[in-house]
Design a protein around this motif. Structure first.
Motif, PDB file in Angstrom:
ATOM      1  N   ASN A 154       0.835  -1.188   0.000  1.00 42.98           N
ATOM      2  CA  ASN A 154       0.000   0.000   0.000  1.00 42.98           C
ATOM      3  C   ASN A 154       0.879   1.250   0.000  1.00 42.98           C
ATOM      4  OD1 ASN A 154      -2.124   1.659   0.203  1.00 42.98           O
ATOM      5  ND2 ASN A 154      -2.838   0.939   2.212  1.00 42.98           N
ATOM      6  N   PHE A 155       0.722   2.078  -1.040  1.00 32.30           N
ATOM      7  CA  PHE A 155       1.507   3.312  -1.105  1.00 32.30           C
ATOM      8  C   PHE A 155       0.583   4.514  -1.013  1.00 32.30           C
ATOM      9  CE2 PHE A 155       4.124   0.223  -3.378  1.00 32.30           C
ATOM     10  CZ  PHE A 155       5.357   0.429  -2.764  1.00 32.30           C
ATOM     11  N   GLN A 156       0.929   5.444  -0.171  1.00 34.28           N
ATOM     12  CA  GLN A 156       0.203   6.708  -0.128  1.00 34.28           C
ATOM     13  C   GLN A 156       1.113   7.789  -0.712  1.00 34.28           C
ATOM     14  OE1 GLN A 156      -2.762   8.003   0.519  1.00 34.28           O
ATOM     15  NE2 GLN A 156      -3.498   5.896   0.617  1.00 34.28           N
ATOM     16  N   ILE A 157       0.544   8.629  -1.590  1.00 35.41           N
ATOM     17  CA  ILE A 157       1.355   9.697  -2.188  1.00 35.41           C
ATOM     18  C   ILE A 157       0.932  11.025  -1.578  1.00 35.41           C
ATOM     19  CG2 ILE A 157       2.206  10.680  -4.342  1.00 35.41           C
ATOM     20  CD1 ILE A 157       2.296   7.660  -4.449  1.00 35.41           C
ATOM     21  N   LEU A 158       1.908  11.758  -1.080  1.00 25.83           N
ATOM     22  CA  LEU A 158       1.638  13.099  -0.576  1.00 25.83           C
ATOM     23  C   LEU A 158       2.391  14.108  -1.439  1.00 25.83           C
ATOM     24  CD1 LEU A 158       2.144  12.637   3.286  1.00 25.83           C
ATOM     25  CD2 LEU A 158      -0.011  12.583   2.014  1.00 25.83           C
ATOM     26  N   SER A 159       1.848  15.315  -1.515  1.00 21.44           N
ATOM     27  CA  SER A 159       2.588  16.404  -2.158  1.00 21.44           C
ATOM     28  C   SER A 159       2.947  17.402  -1.067  1.00 21.44           C
ATOM     29  CB  SER A 159       1.713  17.051  -3.237  1.00 21.44           C
ATOM     30  OG  SER A 159       2.169  18.359  -3.497  1.00 21.44           O
ATOM     31  N   ASN A 160       4.241  17.705  -0.943  1.00 23.22           N
ATOM     32  CA  ASN A 160       4.692  18.615   0.113  1.00 23.22           C
ATOM     33  C   ASN A 160       5.767  19.542  -0.482  1.00 23.22           C
ATOM     34  OD1 ASN A 160       6.977  18.253   2.864  1.00 23.22           O
ATOM     35  ND2 ASN A 160       5.355  19.759   2.694  1.00 23.22           N
ATOM     36  N   PRO A 161       5.311  20.458  -1.360  1.00 28.21           N
ATOM     37  CA  PRO A 161       6.288  21.271  -2.092  1.00 28.21           C
ATOM     38  C   PRO A 161       7.104  22.169  -1.180  1.00 28.21           C
ATOM     39  CG  PRO A 161       4.056  22.096  -2.442  1.00 28.21           C
ATOM     40  CD  PRO A 161       3.927  20.809  -1.698  1.00 28.21           C
ATOM     41  N   GLU A 162       8.325  22.420  -1.621  1.00 33.79           N
ATOM     42  CA  GLU A 162       9.228  23.242  -0.830  1.00 33.79           C
ATOM     43  C   GLU A 162       9.093  24.696  -1.247  1.00 33.79           C
ATOM     44  OE1 GLU A 162      11.098  22.031   1.841  1.00 33.79           O
ATOM     45  OE2 GLU A 162      10.643  24.151   1.891  1.00 33.79           O
ATOM     46  N   PHE A 163       8.979  25.580  -0.297  1.00 37.02           N
ATOM     47  CA  PHE A 163       8.897  27.001  -0.628  1.00 37.02           C
ATOM     48  C   PHE A 163      10.165  27.744  -0.228  1.00 37.02           C
ATOM     49  CE2 PHE A 163       4.362  25.833  -0.285  1.00 37.02           C
ATOM     50  CZ  PHE A 163       3.958  26.215  -1.549  1.00 37.02           C
ATOM     51  N   LEU A 164      11.207  27.011   0.138  1.00 36.39           N
ATOM     52  CA  LEU A 164      12.425  27.708   0.558  1.00 36.39           C
ATOM     53  C   LEU A 164      13.046  28.443  -0.631  1.00 36.39           C
ATOM     54  CD1 LEU A 164      15.209  26.169  -0.565  1.00 36.39           C
ATOM     55  CD2 LEU A 164      14.487  24.498   1.104  1.00 36.39           C
ATOM     56  N   ALA A 165      13.599  29.616  -0.354  1.00 34.16           N
ATOM     57  CA  ALA A 165      14.353  30.328  -1.384  1.00 34.16           C
ATOM     58  C   ALA A 165      15.831  30.106  -1.084  1.00 34.16           C
ATOM     59  CB  ALA A 165      14.011  31.812  -1.375  1.00 34.16           C
ATOM     60  N   GLU A 166      16.637  29.956  -2.120  1.00 34.89           N
ATOM     61  CA  GLU A 166      18.054  29.735  -1.897  1.00 34.89           C
ATOM     62  C   GLU A 166      18.681  30.995  -1.311  1.00 34.89           C
ATOM     63  OE1 GLU A 166      19.929  27.899  -5.307  1.00 34.89           O
ATOM     64  OE2 GLU A 166      18.118  26.743  -5.626  1.00 34.89           O
ATOM     65  N   GLY A 167      19.671  30.792  -0.452  1.00 36.33           N
ATOM     66  CA  GLY A 167      20.297  31.934   0.222  1.00 36.33           C
ATOM     67  C   GLY A 167      19.657  32.190   1.582  1.00 36.33           C
ATOM     68  N   THR A 168      18.367  31.803   1.694  1.00 36.71           N
ATOM     69  CA  THR A 168      17.688  31.924   2.995  1.00 36.71           C
ATOM     70  C   THR A 168      17.025  30.600   3.338  1.00 36.71           C
ATOM     71  OG1 THR A 168      15.740  32.790   1.848  1.00 36.71           O
ATOM     72  CG2 THR A 168      17.200  34.415   2.849  1.00 36.71           C
ATOM     73  N   ALA A 169      17.552  29.498   2.794  1.00 32.82           N
ATOM     74  CA  ALA A 169      16.901  28.196   2.931  1.00 32.82           C
ATOM     75  C   ALA A 169      16.705  27.807   4.395  1.00 32.82           C
ATOM     76  CB  ALA A 169      17.699  27.125   2.203  1.00 32.82           C
ATOM     77  N   VAL A 170      17.756  27.985   5.197  1.00 32.17           N
ATOM     78  CA  VAL A 170      17.676  27.529   6.585  1.00 32.17           C
ATOM     79  C   VAL A 170      16.628  28.341   7.342  1.00 32.17           C
ATOM     80  CG1 VAL A 170      18.974  27.370   8.748  1.00 32.17           C
ATOM     81  CG2 VAL A 170      20.022  26.625   6.603  1.00 32.17           C
ATOM     82  N   GLU A 171      16.694  29.650   7.158  1.00 33.54           N
ATOM     83  CA  GLU A 171      15.704  30.538   7.780  1.00 33.54           C
ATOM     84  C   GLU A 171      14.280  30.166   7.331  1.00 33.54           C
ATOM     85  OE1 GLU A 171      17.545  34.381   6.991  1.00 33.54           O
ATOM     86  OE2 GLU A 171      15.475  35.156   6.972  1.00 33.54           O
ATOM     87  N   ASP A 172      14.105  29.958   6.039  1.00 31.57           N
ATOM     88  CA  ASP A 172      12.776  29.633   5.496  1.00 31.57           C
ATOM     89  C   ASP A 172      12.270  28.297   6.046  1.00 31.57           C
ATOM     90  OD1 ASP A 172      12.997  31.907   3.972  1.00 31.57           O
ATOM     91  OD2 ASP A 172      13.550  30.858   2.132  1.00 31.57           O
TER      92      ASP A 172
END
Ligand code: UDX
Ligand code: UDX
Length: 465
Positions: A154-172
């Protein structure tokens, strides 16, 4: 269900930072990041965190902290898949360079390969999370492959797009505006959504975690990037009008940005947007719209790209026009090669296209960027295939010292908004250049008045100079 083991396929600009932050915030979860690129994995495992392959402020510390405790980097993809209850797919989805949809559609071959590999290796039920930006309805392809080639699991598919911007990835990642999770509207789907919500809830407040159906989530990611890119192209379109009317684009941006309905962000006129996402995602939106027969919708979004290409070309042409319509044999210095500051990523950077244009006019270029390697600059240029690698290396030099890079040049062009450029000894640079000494500020970064006092001829984006 509480997840104990996660794997992420793809140790790139998105997969690496995202998993590092999850590992740091969830010490009880074992996080393994895998990649088929051995060199990349070796770099992630380098004892000196200054050598990890992605430069992001603050990332080194987090990796140093979590690595080999609950954060692991490996090339053993099968084992990591087998061990994980939840698998993130964060591989690249470049624009297709061949066949149907060439130049617009996203190339999903890596995504499909990941799905087939998961289906082959998995021995128990898995939650598969789309982290890469994907065309709307990709989840149904994934589900199809997993259920038809898997071992009846049984596979469940989720969509969890990333909104991080490069240069501030950690902060985001540490403090996101929102986290978006899309899943199937069924009891099993709800359970899978909840498992991922519980992970983020360890450091993100619940009201910022939005859950939707899979298709809304997939389309929201493309839409968010399209909207941001559209704002940059809109302000850039007006920058050209400003140059003809003595209006100043910075003043216009400030005036409209003060309207809370519009807001101040993404109103900085520039030489054009770059980065791995904007162009690719909009082209993808254009392609999807056209495949549904929605030509006006496709044309509308395509115009954002047309405007961006125009802005890059216009900048190069302005340099040529100002230098008496010929740059042949003239030395021009680029400060900056990355697509924006605080990253070593150069994908779709405006600098590449401006350089290509100037090299076609036989100019000689010298390039300085604080984080981009010489190898990367030439990889970017060679990829365009306009000139031979030998010709590129003859006409362009990458110089590690910014002052040396500027010596004896006719003009300096700012391509990336690195903070350090503001602190340079510009008098010293002026003294070492040929006169008249020109500055083309493609980022509206420098203090124009101060430079003019030194004697520079300053040409900014969106002002009549
Ligand atoms: C990627 C996608 O390009 C983008 O659409 C999405 O929004 C976020 O994820 P990024 O992390 O910046 O972006 O890509 P990249 O730095 O190229 O990393 C992808 C990694 O996946 C590479 O290291 C590549 O070697 C790896 N990969 C690719 C695999 O491990 N297996 C594959 O089958 C294909
Ligand atoms: C973008 C999105 O912001 C992020 O949410 C998404 O998930 C991935 O794509 P990124 O590509 O890292 O992030 O950079 P971003 O900060 O959005 O900048 C994109 C480009 O637009 C850069 O070249 C930047 O210099 C340019 N830009 C941005 C401008 O020219 N003017 C602006 O006002 C803002």
């Amino acid at each position: 269900m509480s997840i104990k083991s996660i794997c992420c396929i793809g140790a790139g600009y998105v997969g690496g930072p995202t998993m590092a932050v999850i590992a740091k915030k969830c010490p009880q979860i074992k996080v393994t990041v895998v990649d088929i690129n051995e060199k990349r994995i070796a770099a992630w495992n380098d004892p000196d965190v200054d050598n990890i392959p992605v430069y992001e402020p603050g990332l080194g510390e987090i990796v140093a902290d979590a690595r080999d405790k609950n954060l692991f980097f490996s090339t053993d993809v099968d084992r990591a898949i087998d061990e994980a209850e939840m698998i993130f797919i964060s591989v690249n989805t470049p624009t297709k360079t061949y066949g149907e949809g060439k130049g617009q559609a996203a190339d999903l071959k890596w995504i499909e390969l990941c799905a087939r590999q998961i289906a082959k290796v998995a021995k128990g039920d898995k939650i598969v999370v789309e982290k890469s930006t994907l065309p709307v309805r990709t989840a149904s392809t994934l589900k199809d492959i997993l259920t038809h080639t898997g071992n009846g699991l049984n596979f469940q598919i989720l969509s969890n797009p990333e909104f991080l911007a490069e240069g501030t990835a950690v902060e985001d990642l540490l403090d996101p505006d929102r986290v978006l999770i899309g899943g199937e509207q069924s009891p099993e789907g709800e359970k899978a959504i909840q498992a991922l919500v519980d992970i983020y809830a360890q450091w993100v407040s619940r009201d910022k975690i939005l859950t939707t159906n899979v298709w809304s989530s997939e389309l929201s990611k493309l839409t968010a990037n399209a909207y941001l890119a559209q704002r940059v192209s809109s302000i850039n379109a007006l920058s050209e009008l400003c140059e003809h009317t003595e209006a100043d684009i910075n003043e216009v941006a400030r005036a409209i940005g003060a309207d809370s309905r519009i807001g101040p962000k993404f109103l900085k006129a520039s030489v054009g947007f770059g980065g791995s996402c904007f162009q690719k995602d909009i082209l993808n939106l254009v392609y999807i719209s056209r495949s549904y027969g929605l030509n006006e919708v496709a044309d509308y979004w395509e115009q954002v790209i047309i405007m961006n290409d125009h802005q890059k070309r216009r900048f190069a042409k302005k340099i040529i026009r100002t230098l008496y319509n010929t740059v042949s044999g003239k030395k021009i210095t680029f400060l900056g090669w990355a697509f924006k500051k605080d990253t070593n990523d150069t994908r779709e950077s405006a600098a590449i296209y401006v350089a290509d244009h100037l090299l076609n006019e036989q100019s000689s270029l010298s390039v300085y960027d604080p984080k981009v390697t010489e190898e990367q600059v030439f990889t970017d240029l060679d990829y365009l295939d306009t000139r031979s690698p030998e010709e590129n290396r003859k006409a362009l030099k990458v110089i590690k010292d910014p002052y040396k890079a500027c010596e004896n040049s006719h003009a300096v062009a700012i391509l990336t908004e690195w903070d350090e450029f503001k602190d340079y000894d510009w008098q010293r640079i002026y003294d070492s250049m040929l006169k008249p000494a020109h500055i083309f500020d493609g980022r509206n970064l420098l203090d124009k008045e101060a430079l003019r006092k030194i004697g520079f001829q300053v040409h900014a984006i969106g002002t009549a100079d």
